[in-house]
Design a protein around this motif. Structure first.
Motif: not given
Length: 268
Positions: A194-202
């Motif tokens: 499971v990988i999470t990202s705050n979408s701060e960088r593409r």
């Protein structure tokens, strides 16, 4: 109006009033896992990722419950028999793909090398004693189901996502210090990533194509599910107050704020 900081009350009364206002599971993902309520779209994404054996990439602004999903899955699959364990890597600006596997503790090795009392064989230290297992190593050696969480991957260096591809494809890796391969036990299920990202960088396109992607939208439905999950801890809070609080939060988030309030601020 309720005042938390109030000099008119003795210290012991202030502490008691403060503790009554706390939501025990709010900042504890493990404690909140049993009551987490995923939406239908999230469940569909999880099922697809499990079926095809691909990593699950969750995006969304902070406070939408991305990290909580991994803890919920560990609880969901292992609540009765503790089969599923969760292994977590908190990604930072210095994180590399090797941190997911293992790292060699150079600092401890340096100190031991200069310690006359350190145990040595043939005048040399055993390098195996300074190998620190990473989340994927621990997950592979369990012999049972495991969930590996890479939290906030967008904080990592640019090459980090692509460096993961080889590791994920092989499901095994070589440890030089121990001169052996680490791989999944025969018959054991592969770890679920499971990988999470705050979408701060593409993130790189090759990496995105390997993942099952799901974006968690911050909306009124998410807020209501968060309240429903913690209803027992929010006893005494009526539906009218919940409706008013949600309306107020939506209004605040529509403003041009440097940091918009999210679920945690709402529940507090």
């Amino acid at each position: 109006m309720y005042r938390l900081v109030d000099s008119d009350h003795p210290p012991e009364d202030r502490i008691a009033r403060f503790q009554r206002r706390q939501v025990p599971s709010l900042l504890n993902h493990r404690a909140a896992a049993p009551s987490f309520q995923p939406g239908e779209a999230l469940c569909a994404a999880v099922n697809v990722a499990l079926t095809v054996g691909a990593p699950l990439l969750l995006t969304g602004e902070p406070g939408t419950g991305k990290t909580q999903v991994a803890h919920w899955l560990a609880h969901y699959f292992g609540a009765s028999d503790q089969l599923y364990q969760l292994y977590q890597l908190d990604v930072r600006s210095t994180t590399t793909a090797e941190d997911l596997l293992y790292h060699f503790d150079h600092v401890a090795y340096f100190h031991a090398a200069h310690d006359p009392g350190a145990a040595k064989e043939g005048g040399k230290l055993d390098r195996r004693a300074f190998v620190v297992k990473g989340p994927l190593w621990k997950a592979l050696e369990t012999g049972q189901g495991a969930i590996v969480l890479l939290d906030e991957i967008d904080k990592a260096p640019r090459d980090f996502p692509n460096d993961l591809l080889g590791v994920l494809d092989q499901s095994r890796f070589y440890v030089r210090e121990e001169e052996r391969w680490i791989e999944r036990r025969e018959g054991a299920p592969p770890p679920f990533l499971v990988i999470t990202s705050n979408s701060e960088r593409r993130l790189p396109e090759p990496f995105l194509r390997r993942c099952i992607f799901h974006h968690i939208e911050f909306n009124e439905d998410l807020l209501r599910r968060a309240v429903a999950a913690r209803r027992r801890e929010l006893e005494g809070v009526g539906d009218d107050l919940v409706d008013a609080a949600i309306a107020r939060l939506v209004e605040l988030r529509a403003r041009e704020l440097r940091k918009r309030p999210a679920t945690a601020e709402f529940l507090l």
